[in-house]
Each structure stands twice: as structure tokens, then as C-alpha cells.
Design an enzyme around this catalytic site. Structure first.
Site, PDB file in Angstrom:
ATOM      1  N   CYS A  81       0.949  -0.936  -0.165  1.00 39.48           N
ATOM      2  CA  CYS A  81       0.037   0.239   0.171  1.00 39.48           C
ATOM      3  C   CYS A  81       1.094   1.557  -0.077  1.00 39.48           C
ATOM      4  O   CYS A  81       0.979   2.256  -0.536  1.00 39.48           O
ATOM      5  CB  CYS A  81      -0.901  -0.348   1.229  1.00 39.48           C
ATOM      6  SG  CYS A  81      -2.629   1.620   1.215  1.00 39.48           S
ATOM      7  N   CYS A  83      -5.960  -3.294   7.849  1.00 41.23           N
ATOM      8  CA  CYS A  83      -7.152  -2.877   7.207  1.00 41.23           C
ATOM      9  C   CYS A  83      -8.553  -3.175   6.506  1.00 41.23           C
ATOM     10  O   CYS A  83      -9.831  -3.027   6.778  1.00 41.23           O
ATOM     11  CB  CYS A  83      -6.588  -1.176   6.640  1.00 41.23           C
ATOM     12  SG  CYS A  83      -6.773  -1.371   4.637  1.00 41.23           S
TER      13      CYS A  83
END
Length: 383
Positions: free
Chosen positions: A124, A221
Site C-alpha cells: 500500500c 485494514c
């Protein structure tokens, strides 16, 4: 250049090391909605910087993958907006859902199905936050991009350097090894020098931020409660095909309900009673085999690494005869261990001076200077 000549460097005029007053310095802050990035934005706004907060919407908030309280979920976007309103700076939400799915979630699923143990947080940072978001910050004519990571950026003789955080318990350098020198020149990490998380929360209280007491997020997440296998099965229906648990010679010892339920070094949950304790040594997705053996078989001194990102001085391939001397970390929870790094283009063989257990493909191998706190780069562990 003669020996008496020096390189003229602009004098820093603000706390971010940039040569102009804060009021003339635009800073884009990546705001996740948590206390760390909120404090970064609030502190910079209080110092008079031209702050622009940006929160990334990374996945569908109503989807089963989303988890209440996770990074960039609906609640976090709301919290980031409240912080911006409290401190009086603009805040924007950017839809990066498709980029995140293609660059991070799909890669996570494919790596897991291939028997690796991926780290999506690194991907990410590498493919979304420090590439696409950084480009957005430049389009907004920002002078830098600031984040709430606990790591330090320092100006060295040959340019910006990445260093471990002052607080070893909060250090996130393992997850930032893929940051390139060019990106490092544009990034700022204001929290890296703080002595503890208590300092961060005290700053949040000082500014009256609504997230001052918000708990830290512990999970990836998009992975609720650490349930990796459930996420993989949702992304790839039918992926959890049963198979055999075998020893190193290929003899069947039992059955399993899917390779995706196992990781290298795992002992519990094998369902093999009696005899000496057995550990997962290797995963073979093609044959649907979980290979097990004694703990001693987990130890290794040779670690193949790919996609090396080098942050040290000089060229990576220009190594001494015995390789680059370094400390390396093969998991985020392991302390750095002495090693020698033998380059081969963008790949390397890492020679551990003492054997390590549980070296798993898909994890990162991060390089540190033998002395001090500097991060020298790292790469991805391969088979």
C-alpha cells in the site's frame, strides 16, 4: 570541484527543513483518521503551515471486507474530517478504491494462494500512498507530503536518509523499506523523533482533537480480526481446497482443509497427535501439500531476496568482496540480526551469521546499517 569547494545547500527556514517560512509552505498530510496522522496535521497547522488533509477511500465501506475502526473505513474518514474542521484546514477524500484493489488486495490474494505470507501494508505504501498520493500532492503544488509513520528522515552527506524511529516500540521502518530515494526527498515524518506514543496522545489532547483517545488499529485494514483465510475465500471462492499434510519425504500424515489456513513455522492446528512436535516447513499450493517437520528444520542461514530497494550509499552491486555488512530483519517482530548481503542485480542472497527460524516467502527482509539507526533498504523473501 576542488577540495576547498563545498556544495551550497539552501538554509532551512522551517521545521520541515524547507527553505521558506511555514506560511509559504504547502504540506499535504495523509490522514487515516487515527491519532498519529491527526496529530501531524494539527501540529503543522498550529505552526502556520498551509496544510491540506487528504484521506483515501480504499474500499467499499459497506462491503464485508471492511471492518469498523479499520484504516480508512467510514468512521475514520469522518474522524479525519472532524480534525480538519477543529484545526481549520481543508480536507478532501479521494476515491482510490479501484487502485487499492488492483495494487494491494489482488496482490495479497494471489500471494497467499501461491503459498506466501504477504505484507499488504508495504504494498500500500509502495504502490498507492507513496506513488499515487505523492503524485496528487505534487499536482496540488505541495512542497512535501507528511505522514504519521514512526520513522525518521535525515539529511545525510549524499542526500536524504531513512532512519528508525526514536521509540523502538513504535518504529515502522520495516514497512517502509520500499521507499525510494526520490520519494524520500519529498516525504516528511514529523512523529519519528518522539520518545513515546504517550507524547503523541498528549499533543492530541493539547489541540483538543476528537481522536485523542481513539485506540490504535491492530489489523490489516481490509482483514477483519486477522481472518486472512476468510478474506481469501471471499476474493477467490473455492480457494480453500483440502489436501494432505506430509512429511519432508512426502509421506501423508493427515488431511487439511486448505493451504491458505497455514503459515511457515505454525505448530498449532495441525491435528497430528503423538510423537515429537511438528511445524509447518513449507507450503506447496500446486500439490495442495502442507509440509511439516521438526523445529530444527525451520532454521536457515540463506535467504533469497527479490525486488531489492537500496537506500545505502553507492551502488547496490558495488559491494565488498564479502558482501554488504548489515543487520537484517526477516519479520517485523524480530530484532535485526547480523548478516552479509550478496547482490545480484535487483536480487540478493542474504547470508545470516546465525540461523533464523520461520523465514517465510512473501515477508520482507529489511537491511539496516551495522551501527546506528539507518535503513539501507530491503527486498521480498522468495522461495
Amino acid at each position: 570541484m576542488t577540495q576547498t569547494e563545498t556544495i551550497a545547500r539552501p538554509q532551512a527556514a522551517n521545521s520541515l527543513g524547507l527553505p521558506k517560512p511555514p506560511a509559504q509552505t504547502r504540506v499535504v498530510v495523509a490522514m487515516s483518521g487515527g491519532v498519529d496522522s491527526s496529530v501531524v496535521a494539527a501540529e503543522l497547522a498550529a505552526e502556520g503551515y498551509d496544510v491540506v488533509g487528504i484521506t483515501l477511500q480504499l474500499y467499499d465501506h459497506g462491503a464485508a471486507l471492511a471492518k469498523k475502526g479499520a484504516c480508512c473505513a467510514g468512521r475514520d474518514i469522518h474522524d479525519a474530517r472532524r480534525v480538519a474542521e477543529t484545526m481549520g484546514f481543508p480536507h478532501y477524500v479521494l476515491d482510490y478504491e479501484s487502485r487499492f484493489r488492483e495494487s494491494v488486495i489482488e496482490d495479497f490474494a494471489e500471494s497467499y494462494l501461491a503459498g506466501a505470507t504477504p505484507i499488504p501494508c508495504v504494498r500500500c505504501n509502495q504502490r498507492v500512498k507513496f506513488r499515487d498520493l505523492l503524485e496528487t500532492a505534487r499536482e496540488l503544488e505541495a512542497d512535501c507530503l507528511a505522514t504519521g509513520h514512526y520513522v525518521r528522515r535525515q539529511d545525510g552527506p549524499q542526500g536524504p536518509e531513512l532512519h528508525r524511529a526514536a521509540d523502538p516500540a513504535r518504529d515502522q521502518s520495516y514497512f517502509l523499506f520500499a521507499t525510494t530515494p526520490e520519494q524520500l526527498g519529498y516525504l516528511r515524518f514529523p512523529l519519528g523523533g518522539l520518545a513515546s506514543k504517550a507524547e503523541t496522545r498528549a499533543l492530541a489532547q493539547k489541540h483538543g482533537l476528537p481522536v485523542a483517545d481513539k485506540p490504535d488499529s491492530q489489523d490489516i485494514c481490509f482483514v477483519p480480526e486477522g481472518g486472512y483465510a476468510a478474506v481469501i475465500e471471499k476474493l477467490r471462492p473455492g480457494a480453500a481446497e483440502p489436501g494432505e499434510i506430509v512429511d519432508r519425504e512426502g509421506r501423508a500424515l493427515g488431511r487439511h482443509e486448505g493451504v491458505i489456513h497455514y503459515t511457515i513455522g505454525q505448530r498449532r492446528g495441525l491435528g497430528l497427535g503423538g510423537g515429537e512436535p511438528l511445524y509447518v516447513l513449507r507450503l506447496d499450493p500446486e500439490r495442495r501439500h502442507v509440509v511439516v517437520g521438526p523445529r530444527s528444520a525451520l532454521a536457515t542461514r540463506r535467504v533469497p531476496v527479490a525486488e531489492v530497494n537500496w537506500l545505502g550509499d553507492g551502488a547496490f552491486d558495488d559491494a565488498p568482496a564479502g558482501g554488504h555488512e548489515a543487520l537484517v530483519r526477516i519479520r517485523s517482530t524480530r530484532p535485526p540480526a547480523p548478516a552479509r548481503i550478496h547482490p545480484a542485480g535487483d536480487r540478493a542472497e542474504v547470508e545470516l551469521l546465525s540461523p533464523e527460524e520461520g523465514v517465510a516467502p512473501g515477508q520482507a527482509c529489511v537491511f539496516y546499517a551495522p551501527e546506528g539507526t539507518r535503513v539501507l533498504g530491503g527486498g521480498w523473501i522468495t522461495r
